[in-house]
Design a protein around this motif. Structure first.
Motif, mmCIF file in Angstrom:
data_model
loop_
_atom_site.group_PDB
_atom_site.id
_atom_site.type_symbol
_atom_site.label_atom_id
_atom_site.label_comp_id
_atom_site.label_asym_id
_atom_site.label_seq_id
_atom_site.Cartn_x
_atom_site.Cartn_y
_atom_site.Cartn_z
ATOM 1 N N LEU A 33 0.828 -1.203 0.000
ATOM 2 C CA LEU A 33 0.000 0.000 0.000
ATOM 3 C C LEU A 33 0.866 1.258 0.000
ATOM 4 N N ALA A 34 1.905 1.282 0.843
ATOM 5 C CA ALA A 34 2.779 2.455 0.915
ATOM 6 C C ALA A 34 3.470 2.713 -0.417
ATOM 7 N N ALA A 35 4.009 1.658 -1.026
ATOM 8 C CA ALA A 35 4.682 1.818 -2.313
ATOM 9 C C ALA A 35 3.703 2.288 -3.378
ATOM 10 N N LEU A 36 2.501 1.739 -3.368
ATOM 11 C CA LEU A 36 1.489 2.126 -4.348
ATOM 12 C C LEU A 36 1.113 3.600 -4.187
ATOM 13 N N LEU A 37 0.973 4.053 -2.943
ATOM 14 C CA LEU A 37 0.613 5.447 -2.698
ATOM 15 C C LEU A 37 1.677 6.397 -3.239
ATOM 16 N N SER A 38 2.953 6.059 -3.022
ATOM 17 C CA SER A 38 4.018 6.915 -3.540
ATOM 18 C C SER A 38 4.024 6.920 -5.066
ATOM 19 N N GLN A 39 3.903 5.753 -5.668
ATOM 20 C CA GLN A 39 3.928 5.672 -7.131
ATOM 21 C C GLN A 39 2.747 6.416 -7.755
ATOM 22 N N VAL A 40 1.551 6.205 -7.212
ATOM 23 C CA VAL A 40 0.371 6.845 -7.775
ATOM 24 C C VAL A 40 0.410 8.352 -7.540
ATOM 25 N N SER A 41 0.866 8.776 -6.368
ATOM 26 C CA SER A 41 0.912 10.214 -6.096
ATOM 27 C C SER A 41 1.869 10.924 -7.040
ATOM 28 N N CYS A 42 2.919 10.227 -7.468
ATOM 29 C CA CYS A 42 3.823 10.811 -8.458
ATOM 30 C C CYS A 42 3.156 10.835 -9.830
ATOM 31 N N MET A 43 2.420 9.793 -10.182
ATOM 32 C CA MET A 43 1.733 9.738 -11.475
ATOM 33 C C MET A 43 0.776 10.899 -11.670
ATOM 34 N N LYS A 241 -3.445 -7.587 -13.902
ATOM 35 C CA LYS A 241 -4.048 -6.770 -14.961
ATOM 36 C C LYS A 241 -5.356 -6.138 -14.495
ATOM 37 N N GLU A 242 -6.137 -6.873 -13.720
ATOM 38 C CA GLU A 242 -7.399 -6.321 -13.218
ATOM 39 C C GLU A 242 -7.129 -5.166 -12.258
ATOM 40 N N ALA A 243 -6.131 -5.338 -11.383
ATOM 41 C CA ALA A 243 -5.764 -4.254 -10.464
ATOM 42 C C ALA A 243 -5.240 -3.051 -11.240
ATOM 43 N N GLY A 244 -4.437 -3.316 -12.279
ATOM 44 C CA GLY A 244 -3.913 -2.236 -13.102
ATOM 45 C C GLY A 244 -5.003 -1.490 -13.849
ATOM 46 N N ALA A 245 -6.032 -2.208 -14.261
ATOM 47 C CA ALA A 245 -7.144 -1.561 -14.965
ATOM 48 C C ALA A 245 -7.891 -0.599 -14.049
ATOM 49 N N ILE A 246 -8.048 -0.997 -12.786
ATOM 50 C CA ILE A 246 -8.678 -0.101 -11.803
ATOM 51 C C ILE A 246 -7.852 1.172 -11.664
ATOM 52 N N LEU A 247 -6.546 1.005 -11.565
ATOM 53 C CA LEU A 247 -5.664 2.162 -11.409
ATOM 54 C C LEU A 247 -5.630 3.014 -12.671
ATOM 55 N N ALA A 248 -5.676 2.397 -13.832
ATOM 56 C CA ALA A 248 -5.668 3.148 -15.089
ATOM 57 C C ALA A 248 -6.863 4.090 -15.169
ATOM 58 N N ARG A 249 -8.020 3.626 -14.735
ATOM 59 C CA ARG A 249 -9.204 4.488 -14.736
ATOM 60 C C ARG A 249 -9.020 5.669 -13.787
ATOM 61 N N ALA A 250 -8.348 5.406 -12.658
ATOM 62 C CA ALA A 250 -8.109 6.480 -11.684
ATOM 63 C C ALA A 250 -7.158 7.524 -12.246
ATOM 64 N N VAL A 251 -6.094 7.094 -12.913
ATOM 65 C CA VAL A 251 -5.134 8.035 -13.493
ATOM 66 C C VAL A 251 -5.803 8.868 -14.576
ATOM 67 N N ALA A 252 -6.642 8.239 -15.399
ATOM 68 C CA ALA A 252 -7.368 8.980 -16.430
ATOM 69 C C ALA A 252 -8.319 9.984 -15.807
ATOM 70 N N PHE A 253 -8.979 9.593 -14.734
ATOM 71 C CA PHE A 253 -9.894 10.507 -14.035
ATOM 72 C C PHE A 253 -9.131 11.700 -13.477
ATOM 73 N N ALA A 254 -7.972 11.448 -12.852
ATOM 74 C CA ALA A 254 -7.180 12.528 -12.270
ATOM 75 C C ALA A 254 -6.735 13.526 -13.333
ATOM 76 N N GLY A 255 -6.518 13.038 -14.564
ATOM 77 C CA GLY A 255 -6.090 13.923 -15.632
ATOM 78 C C GLY A 255 -7.153 14.909 -16.071
ATOM 79 N N GLY A 256 -8.385 14.702 -15.624
ATOM 80 C CA GLY A 256 -9.468 15.585 -16.033
ATOM 81 C C GLY A 256 -9.896 16.583 -14.988
ATOM 82 N N ILE A 257 -9.208 16.619 -13.825
ATOM 83 C CA ILE A 257 -9.575 17.570 -12.779
ATOM 84 C C ILE A 257 -8.353 18.382 -12.374
ATOM 85 N N ASP A 258 -8.610 19.556 -11.833
ATOM 86 C CA ASP A 258 -7.523 20.455 -11.436
ATOM 87 C C ASP A 258 -7.214 20.388 -9.944
#
Length: 464
Positions: A33-43, A241-258
């Motif tokens: 969880l900690a590693a994922l939070l750091s990686q995603v927060s950078c993304m 891949k299923e976990a990555g797909a969940i995260l991919a949707r989140a990254v795309a969502f983040a790209g649409g908000i300020d």
């Protein structure tokens, strides 16, 4: 401290990701969880800002895994999180991961050098009629991964600029290098993830280092191997891949908000006492005291990542409660690694701890004071007390300046309960008296509460 207490640290889609990947790894779920939070927060760091009361800050989450070599599975935790991130954004870690921080100026040069390389590649593509598909020249994201973080601590003692630059980077401030080959870096999105052993951390960090404000910006997690998998175990790539797909949707969502903000309900939660609970968490513990100043902001940042993964631009109450559980476990990890009092490592349940304090304070004690002595949140104490017939609850007197009236708790005697009533038993022997405990670093000393504490600690001299 309990092992692998990750259930309360996750919410919604975050929990789904962990449920998918944890059967495939021996790593500690708190480490993954900690590693994922750091990686995603950078993304998502260059796409969205956290706005709390008009104050803007990055969503960067800095984490440090501390565990025994070979048994902590620190690298395993990072690798599993990276598998998920590589599905969501295949080139991100390759393009943005770095290591070997040696000085403040070196960090800035690394950013500037990458920007110059991207600019040169863009110009080359234009001159040769090719479409440029590389890094943007305005991309200031960098994930610093240090497998032996104690070396960064040592370098920070030799180079005064290293910690200063890292502190400013966590804040999202502009960085300027005064050397000739440097430059100005505007609002970098710099995230740090490190690994260390308990001894390596204890032997190299000092009270001065922590008080300086660099290391209390990190959420530290003590990690151990969660299980042993068979040598024949093959990772289920479909789960990754299923976990990555969940995260991919989140990254795309983040790209649409300020920006991302606290919901009204989350603001109410803080106003009704959560902020005080965080600020005062085990504040009598000398090892935790210096980590508290950044705890609230870390809760906000982790809560922001939880909200984004759950496709929301508002941080909910559930996000905050899960984020506080994660940060709270980080504070407990610090105390565990640096050395705790016997009371806090004796294996007592939360109920045992509350009952011990109530027995020592027959006239009653507030939920806040119970929290200061035991680390058990006041909301938990109230919920627990409401289910018992032998606990008397009432509203105490407010402060002279009109503050909230505290909820008071008292253990009723057998006589008060009636002939059929019996005092509850606890596994902790009753102790009639003990030295008074002063809550170091708290706004109000706990002068009316008594509790026995261990004065000698084999690690106490490490922070002198």
């Amino acid at each position: 401290m309990s092992e692998h207490p990750v259930e309360g640290m996750t919410v919604g889609k975050v929990r789904e990701i962990l449920d998918l990947v944890m059967p495939e790894t021996e790593a500690d779920p708190a480490g993954v969880l900690a590693a994922l939070l750091s990686q995603v927060s950078c993304m998502v760091g260059d796409k969205v800002m956290l706005n709390i009361g008009g104050r803007e800050m990055p969503v960067s989450v800095w984490t440090l895994l501390i565990g025994a070599t070979g048994k902590g599975r620190k690298g395993t935790a990072y690798a599993m999180a990276a598998r998920v991130c590589n599905v969501a954004c295949p080139d991100f870690l390759t393009d943005h991961e770095s290591s070997g921080a040696s000085s403040g100026s070196g960090i800035i040069r690394a950013f500037v050098k990458r920007r110059e390389s991207a600019l040169a590649a863009m110009r080359d593509a234009e001159e040769n009629g090719r479409e440029y598909a590389g890094l943007s020249v305005t991309d200031t994201r960098m994930l610093l991964v240090e497998a032996e973080y104690e070396t960064v601590i040592k370098r920070g003692k030799r180079d005064a600029t290293l910690q200063g630059v890292m502190r400013k980077a966590w804040d999202g401030a502009d960085l300027q290098n005064m050397v000739a080959d440097g430059g100005v870096l505007r609002s970098p999105r710099f995230v740090v993830h490190g690994h260390s052993t308990p001894r390596g951390f204890r032997d190299n960090i000092s009270a001065t280092d922590v008080a300086g404000g660099t290391y209390n910006r990190m959420v530290i997690q003590h990690v151990t191997r969660s299980k042993r998998l068979s040598m024949r175990h093959v990772i289920n790539e479909d789960s990754i891949k299923e976990a990555g797909a969940i995260l991919a949707r989140a990254v795309a969502f983040a790209g649409g908000i300020d920006e991302i903000t606290l919901s009204e309900e989350a603001i109410d939660l803080f106003d009704e006492g959560l902020r005080d609970e965080i600020d005062e968490y085990r504040c009598e513990d000398e090892y935790i005291e210096d980590f508290l100043p950044r705890a609230v902001e870390n809760v906000w940042r982790v809560g922001a990542i939880y909200a984004l993964i759950n496709l929301r631009d508002e941080i909910s109450v559930a996000d905050i409660e899960a984020a506080w559980s994660f940060v709270r476990h980080g504070l407990d990890s610090v105390a565990h690694i640096m050395g705790e009092s016997a009371d806090m490592v004796s294996g007592e349940t939360e109920e045992d701890k509350i009952l011990k304090v109530l027995r020592r304070n027959p006239g009653g004690i507030s939920g806040t004071d119970i929290f200061k002595l035991t680390g058990v949140p006041a909301r938990y104490t109230k919920s627990w007390a409401e289910k018992r017939e032998d606990i008397d609850m009432w509203r105490g007197l407010g402060s002279l300046n009109g503050g909230r009236k505290p909820t008071m708790f008292r253990l009723m005697t057998a006589e008060e309960m009636g002939e059929a009533g019996e005092e509850p038993t606890t596994s902790v022997p009753e102790q009639a008296s003990g030295p008074r405990l002063k809550a170091i670093g708290c706004e109000t000393p706990v002068a009316s509460v008594t509790m026995s504490v261990e004065d000698d600690n084999e690690f106490a001299d490490l922070l002198n």
